[in-house]
Structures are given as structure tokens and as C-alpha cells.
Design an enzyme around this catalytic site. Structure first.
Site, mmCIF file in Angstrom:
data_model
loop_
_atom_site.group_PDB
_atom_site.id
_atom_site.type_symbol
_atom_site.label_atom_id
_atom_site.label_comp_id
_atom_site.label_asym_id
_atom_site.label_seq_id
_atom_site.Cartn_x
_atom_site.Cartn_y
_atom_site.Cartn_z
ATOM 1 N N PRO A 12 -0.379 -12.606 0.670
ATOM 2 C CG PRO A 12 1.906 -12.387 0.331
ATOM 3 C CD PRO A 12 0.579 -12.174 -0.349
ATOM 4 C CG ASN A 13 2.359 -13.359 5.653
ATOM 5 O OD1 ASN A 13 2.589 -14.482 6.061
ATOM 6 N ND2 ASN A 13 3.207 -12.694 4.893
ATOM 7 N NE ARG A 20 1.102 -10.104 8.588
ATOM 8 C CZ ARG A 20 0.956 -9.370 7.499
ATOM 9 N NH1 ARG A 20 -0.242 -9.097 7.038
ATOM 10 N NH2 ARG A 20 1.997 -8.933 6.861
ATOM 11 C CE1 TYR A 25 -0.505 -5.093 7.705
ATOM 12 C CE2 TYR A 25 0.777 -6.340 9.302
ATOM 13 C CZ TYR A 25 0.702 -5.646 8.108
ATOM 14 O OH TYR A 25 1.815 -5.492 7.331
ATOM 15 C CG ASN A 76 -4.120 -5.870 1.276
ATOM 16 O OD1 ASN A 76 -2.959 -5.750 0.863
ATOM 17 N ND2 ASN A 76 -4.436 -5.712 2.543
ATOM 18 C CB ALA A 79 4.710 -8.981 1.063
ATOM 19 C CG HIS A 82 5.563 -3.412 -1.109
ATOM 20 N ND1 HIS A 82 4.861 -2.236 -1.191
ATOM 21 C CD2 HIS A 82 5.101 -4.048 0.005
ATOM 22 C CE1 HIS A 82 4.034 -2.156 -0.152
ATOM 23 N NE2 HIS A 82 4.159 -3.243 0.585
ATOM 24 C CG ASP A 89 2.889 -7.913 -16.551
ATOM 25 O OD1 ASP A 89 2.895 -6.666 -16.584
ATOM 26 O OD2 ASP A 89 3.886 -8.614 -16.799
ATOM 27 C CD GLU A 100 -2.231 -0.492 -4.523
ATOM 28 O OE1 GLU A 100 -2.319 0.140 -5.602
ATOM 29 O OE2 GLU A 100 -1.177 -0.617 -3.895
ATOM 30 C CG HIS A 102 -1.940 -1.113 0.851
ATOM 31 N ND1 HIS A 102 -1.422 -2.324 0.478
ATOM 32 C CD2 HIS A 102 -1.886 -0.321 -0.234
ATOM 33 C CE1 HIS A 102 -1.056 -2.244 -0.790
ATOM 34 N NE2 HIS A 102 -1.332 -1.049 -1.249
ATOM 35 C CB ILE A 103 -4.951 -3.336 6.741
ATOM 36 C CG1 ILE A 103 -5.894 -4.316 6.028
ATOM 37 C CG2 ILE A 103 -5.355 -3.138 8.200
ATOM 38 C CD1 ILE A 103 -5.702 -5.764 6.448
ATOM 39 C CB SER A 104 -0.656 -0.806 7.764
ATOM 40 O OG SER A 104 0.088 -1.204 6.624
ATOM 41 N NE ARG A 109 3.978 -1.185 8.290
ATOM 42 C CZ ARG A 109 3.588 -2.440 8.020
ATOM 43 N NH1 ARG A 109 2.494 -2.653 7.291
ATOM 44 N NH2 ARG A 109 4.282 -3.454 8.478
ATOM 45 N NE ARG A 113 6.141 -2.770 5.683
ATOM 46 C CZ ARG A 113 6.084 -4.103 5.681
ATOM 47 N NH1 ARG A 113 5.328 -4.744 4.806
ATOM 48 N NH2 ARG A 113 6.772 -4.820 6.554
#
Ligand code: DHK
Length: 146
Positions: A12-13, A20, A25, A76, A79, A82, A89, A100, A102-104, A109, A113
């Protein structure tokens, strides 16, 4: 011989990447990520297909589709990283390597997270490298699939 396929799944996002919170990001868009991964993959004899959804169940279904269409998954989950046992599953029902991204740097943070359900399944995790993390994940996937 057809190139092994990597599915690059985004939660999402991430459709708003570039617009954003660019201070977190970055200014590049998801289309930039798609191009970066496709170019890197082509040089390594791989193919990529990038997907994004704002809906948890759709991401679960993307992972189900990858079971028959992809040799590896780069994800990625944003949200849902977490929160989502359902995504964990689904990944556990996928046979190939999972990376996996993550950009940040999620560890720098908020504490919520710092935990990832997906890390219990992933072969490796990249965080805090901006969109370069996807490029590095494609390179790692080439090693894992080699
Ligand atoms: C993206 C998000 O949308 C957040 O919810 C995650 C992740 C971090 C990223 O850094 O790519 O916490």
C-alpha cells in the site's frame, strides 16, 4: 530458453512513490523502480514483472499467482510488513526464494516498523538503500536462482 521470471510485489501507498513523503521515500516513482529492475534483470538473463496493490487480499493473490508464474519474489509489503500474517502465510506457500525490500531504513524509524512478519520467510532483507534496494535485490536473486 525463456528467462526465469521474478515478480516484484509492492504494498500500500507505493503507487504514490515520488509524491509521498519524498524526504523519506525519495523522488523516484514506481515506474522508475520497474525500469531499473527490468534493465538489471535483462543484463542477468532474468525477467521481471512488477505489481502493486493497496489491498492485503490482492497481495495474497499476487503471491498465489507467483507460485505458478515466478521463480522468485522480491516484495516490499510496505505497511503490511508489520501487520500481515496472511502475507507471511502466502509466502510460506511459495517454493522459490523471497527477498524483502524497504526503501527507507525501517530500523531508524518508529518502533512499530522494527518488526517484520515477512522476515521470518525472506532469504534476505534490504532496508534504507532507497530504490537502489530493488536493484540490489534483483542482483541477489540472480545468485540465488543461479
Ligand atoms: C514502506 C512503507 O509504506 C512503510 O509502511 C514501511 C516501507 C516502510 C519502505 O521503506 O519501503 O514501514
Amino acid at each position: 530458453m525463456t528467462a526465469p521470471m521474478i515478480h516484484i510485489l509492492n504494498g500500500p501507498n507505493l503507487n504514490l512513490l515520488g509524491q509521498r513523503e519524498p524526504e523519506i521515500y525519495g523522488a523516484e516513482t514506481l515506474a522508475d523502480v520497474e525500469r531499473l529492475c527490468a534493465e538489471r534483470a535483462a543484463g542477468l538473463g532474468l525477467a521481471t514483472a512488477l505489481f502493486q496493490s493497496n489491498h492485503e487480499g490482492e497481495i495474497v493473490e499476487m503471491i498465489h499467482r507467483a507460485r505458478s508464474e515466478a521463480a522468485g519474489i522480491i516484495i516490499n509489503p510496505a505497511a503490511y510488513t508489520h501487520t500481515s500474517v496472511a502475507i507471511l502465510d502466502a509466502l510460506n506457500a511459495f517454493d522459490g526464494p523471497v527477498l524483502e525490500v524497504h526503501i527507507s531504513n525501517v530500523h531508524k524509524r518508529e518502533s512499530f516498523r522494527h518488526h517484520s512478519y515477512v522476515s521470518a520467510r525472506a532469504e534476505g532483507v534490504i532496508a534504507g538503500f532507497g530504490i537502489q534496494g530493488y536493484d540490489l535485490a534483483v542482483q541477489r536473486m540472480a545468485v540465488l536462482l543461479g
